[in-house]
Design an enzyme around this catalytic site. Sequence first.
Site, PDB file in Angstrom:
ATOM      1  N   CYS A   2       0.835  -1.183   0.000  1.00 58.16           N
ATOM      2  CA  CYS A   2       0.000   0.000   0.000  1.00 58.16           C
ATOM      3  C   CYS A   2       0.875   1.239   0.000  1.00 58.16           C
ATOM      4  O   CYS A   2       2.083   1.165   0.201  1.00 58.16           O
ATOM      5  CB  CYS A   2      -0.909   0.016   1.228  1.00 58.16           C
ATOM      6  SG  CYS A   2      -1.869  -1.493   1.440  1.00 58.16           S
ATOM      7  N   THR A 377      11.490  -9.623 -12.228  1.00 58.45           N
ATOM      8  CA  THR A 377      12.452  -9.014 -13.143  1.00 58.45           C
ATOM      9  C   THR A 377      13.863  -9.005 -12.564  1.00 58.45           C
ATOM     10  O   THR A 377      14.845  -9.215 -13.292  1.00 58.45           O
ATOM     11  CB  THR A 377      11.995  -7.584 -13.485  1.00 58.45           C
ATOM     12  OG1 THR A 377      10.843  -7.668 -14.342  1.00 58.45           O
ATOM     13  CG2 THR A 377      13.079  -6.802 -14.194  1.00 58.45           C
ATOM     14  N   SER A 378      13.993  -8.774 -11.272  1.00 60.42           N
ATOM     15  CA  SER A 378      15.324  -8.764 -10.647  1.00 60.42           C
ATOM     16  C   SER A 378      15.981 -10.136 -10.746  1.00 60.42           C
ATOM     17  O   SER A 378      17.200 -10.247 -10.940  1.00 60.42           O
ATOM     18  CB  SER A 378      15.217  -8.328  -9.186  1.00 60.42           C
ATOM     19  OG  SER A 378      14.752  -7.005  -9.088  1.00 60.42           O
ATOM     20  N   SER A 422      16.841  -5.800  -5.949  1.00 63.51           N
ATOM     21  CA  SER A 422      15.470  -5.314  -5.788  1.00 63.51           C
ATOM     22  C   SER A 422      15.424  -3.862  -6.223  1.00 63.51           C
ATOM     23  O   SER A 422      16.198  -3.046  -5.717  1.00 63.51           O
ATOM     24  CB  SER A 422      15.018  -5.447  -4.329  1.00 63.51           C
ATOM     25  OG  SER A 422      13.826  -4.728  -4.092  1.00 63.51           O
ATOM     26  N   GLN A 423      14.542  -3.528  -7.146  1.00 64.16           N
ATOM     27  CA  GLN A 423      14.407  -2.145  -7.588  1.00 64.16           C
ATOM     28  C   GLN A 423      14.055  -1.249  -6.412  1.00 64.16           C
ATOM     29  O   GLN A 423      14.698  -0.224  -6.185  1.00 64.16           O
ATOM     30  CB  GLN A 423      13.333  -2.060  -8.678  1.00 64.16           C
ATOM     31  CG  GLN A 423      13.242  -0.716  -9.378  1.00 64.16           C
ATOM     32  CD  GLN A 423      12.487   0.359  -8.604  1.00 64.16           C
ATOM     33  OE1 GLN A 423      12.893   1.516  -8.566  1.00 64.16           O
ATOM     34  NE2 GLN A 423      11.392   0.001  -7.953  1.00 64.16           N
ATOM     35  N   SER A 424      13.045  -1.626  -5.652  1.00 66.55           N
ATOM     36  CA  SER A 424      12.575  -0.795  -4.540  1.00 66.55           C
ATOM     37  C   SER A 424      13.460  -0.900  -3.312  1.00 66.55           C
ATOM     38  O   SER A 424      13.484  -0.005  -2.474  1.00 66.55           O
ATOM     39  CB  SER A 424      11.149  -1.195  -4.156  1.00 66.55           C
ATOM     40  OG  SER A 424      11.135  -2.508  -3.598  1.00 66.55           O
ATOM     41  N   THR A 427      11.498  -5.378  -1.344  1.00 63.99           N
ATOM     42  CA  THR A 427      10.821  -6.627  -1.692  1.00 63.99           C
ATOM     43  C   THR A 427      10.885  -7.603  -0.519  1.00 63.99           C
ATOM     44  O   THR A 427      11.963  -7.974  -0.061  1.00 63.99           O
ATOM     45  CB  THR A 427      11.463  -7.250  -2.941  1.00 63.99           C
ATOM     46  OG1 THR A 427      11.531  -6.260  -3.973  1.00 63.99           O
ATOM     47  CG2 THR A 427      10.665  -8.444  -3.427  1.00 63.99           C
ATOM     48  N   HIS A 578      11.643 -31.364 -25.504  1.00 62.90           N
ATOM     49  CA  HIS A 578      11.242 -32.027 -24.265  1.00 62.90           C
ATOM     50  C   HIS A 578       9.861 -31.580 -23.797  1.00 62.90           C
ATOM     51  O   HIS A 578       9.560 -31.645 -22.603  1.00 62.90           O
ATOM     52  CB  HIS A 578      12.286 -31.771 -23.176  1.00 62.90           C
ATOM     53  CG  HIS A 578      13.644 -32.278 -23.535  1.00 62.90           C
ATOM     54  ND1 HIS A 578      13.994 -33.608 -23.450  1.00 62.90           N
ATOM     55  CD2 HIS A 578      14.734 -31.631 -24.016  1.00 62.90           C
ATOM     56  CE1 HIS A 578      15.248 -33.755 -23.847  1.00 62.90           C
ATOM     57  NE2 HIS A 578      15.718 -32.570 -24.206  1.00 62.90           N
TER      58      HIS A 578
END
Length: 682
Positions: A2, A377-378, A422-424, A427, A578
Amino acid sequence: MCGIFAYMNYRVPRTRKEIFETLIKGLQRLEYRGYDSAGVAIDGNNHEVKERHIQLVKKRGKVKALDEELYKQDSMDLKVEFETHFGIAHTRWATHGVPSAVNSHPQRSDKGNEFVVIHNGIITNYKDLRKFLESKGYEFESETDTETIAKLIKYVFDNRETEDITFSTLVERVIQQLEGAFALVFKSVHYPGEAVATRRGSPLLIGVRSKYKLSTEQIPILYRTCTLENVKNICKTRMKRLDSSACLHAVGDKAVEFFFASDASAIIEHTNRVIFLEDDDIAAVADGKLSIHRVKRSASDDPSRAIQTLQMELQQIMKGNFSAFMQKEIFEQPESVFNTMRGRVNFETNTVLLGGLKDHLKEIRRCRRLIVIGCGTSYHAAVATRQVLEELTELPVMVELASDFLDRNTPVFRDDVCFFISQSGETADTLLALRYCKDRGALTVGVTNTVGSSISRETDCGVHINAGPEIGVASTKAYTSQFISLVMFGLMMSEDRISLQNRRQEIIRGLRSLPELIKEVLSLEEKIHDLALELYTQRSLLVMGRGYNYATCLEGALKIKEITYMHSEGILAGELKHGPLALIDKQMPVIMVIMKDPCFAKCQNALQQVTARQGRPIILCSKDDTESSKFAYKTIELPHTVDCLQGILSVIPLQLLSFHLAVLRGYDVDFPRNLAKSVTVE
């Protein structure tokens, strides 16, 4: 999951309309953190009414819906002016309870709104607390864990031993009962013009603005032990003893404003002077004075919290001429990758220096293993650079999803070096993995895009990727900057390896040319838009490659699924026989990433298998690749660079494709359903 924003004006006259505008603008800056509902709490009385009252306005939907709802409140005079006022606001992403007005924040203690609270995080023991409070006669309205906090502070207040118990003492007692992660801001009718904020595991910072001189640049940390037995003798006495030297305020008791937020992007347009709260800090503002205290003292505690100056500029977080933040951030990549390298890569001497790691470089070089941990993404940035890290460091490199790493209770040793991407920097799973590794004695390294974030503070050392604010939920420029940061680490580690000097120089030359090559790729947007026009009605899409470009396929597929809601799968081309080959037919769209690298011949084999099953491959290939284009339904020709950096160029067409697919399908690119930018809960 939030966004928290709160605003206090002390001796700064503001109309209710101006207060609303400040709160709403703050929420709009934080909407990337969650956007299924929003709410505010402000003083509800219009001066002629003597009884204090808190007015709650909450609405399901985005912040815009709340903004419209505020002006429908006939009971509130928007022109009434407050010399001192405290308002709180919240934008929510549901973790407990469905998105609705009743489940949105602020949550209240009772129907009289005696206490209201906004919360980011998850309270893990809320069911036990709720059961206890219900046994005491407290009635619950919502399904949220946060309502438990509001009821709990009311319970503590109702059972106080002394009439003049302080607001911060109440909050202190409340958080001692909470388990889990939280950032909290409280407002109460019993403490008009006062604010209390605290955090544990979720980010929270305070901005300060005044045209007058501030009393200090370092806010001393106060300590006390408040128990039921000694609260009357200790807490009351100590709080009364607080003098101006222990608080931050405007000299001479002059006008000052305070801004509380989950993220600096909500504060920067008001002030660049901020205080980052640490876990278990309790910040209280009363009579325009900010104090910070903690319940317990530990040897590692800093004695004060410094006011820091942010370098972020407002225009960096605005859309500019682009239709969405994601599009803007894709096109910022020539600048963002340059900023990641600036001051770190010397292209004249072929040297790399990451200042955040230099003091630990000897220890890192002595390690036995590198573990690189991330989510989404990380994690893909770690996969993309694993091969070049192994080559340059000559160490085994494990790449781990943070949640799986924790689930397996993975063995970690003192001679391991663990990277946390981690971008932020907030995480939750990655942060838990960091603490897990620290407990086992490993050296920890953060790779984040956020100064003052939990990961950047809790790691032993780190790399700031310097990509600039990333607002769009789907990460783009942070991925390429994380990629480059890890490559730079490998280059720094290999500086004294004679056998690797030619390879190092090749990679450094490739880094130098990247910004211009990215601009060349971005010039293909119109062609990619035309491709999106053909694909946007499809329900599924495969992205296939191998070697250095396997991570490109994973990341491209993730971008497509998270903002277009199409099923999309990144497939390792070596695994085609496979199982995935069964999906290939003339109806199934297949994107293949085939570059002139050591895997080129093997990718050609996969291409032949796809075309033999009537597949119609769309191929991302090098400009001079005439062999692949002979078998392609369509081609997107990309400039060539050194093999280990090619993934930076090949991922950008997939970022653009996902953007245009989402727009054509009519979806909100920056706010995909069920997702939030900063994943601060497990």
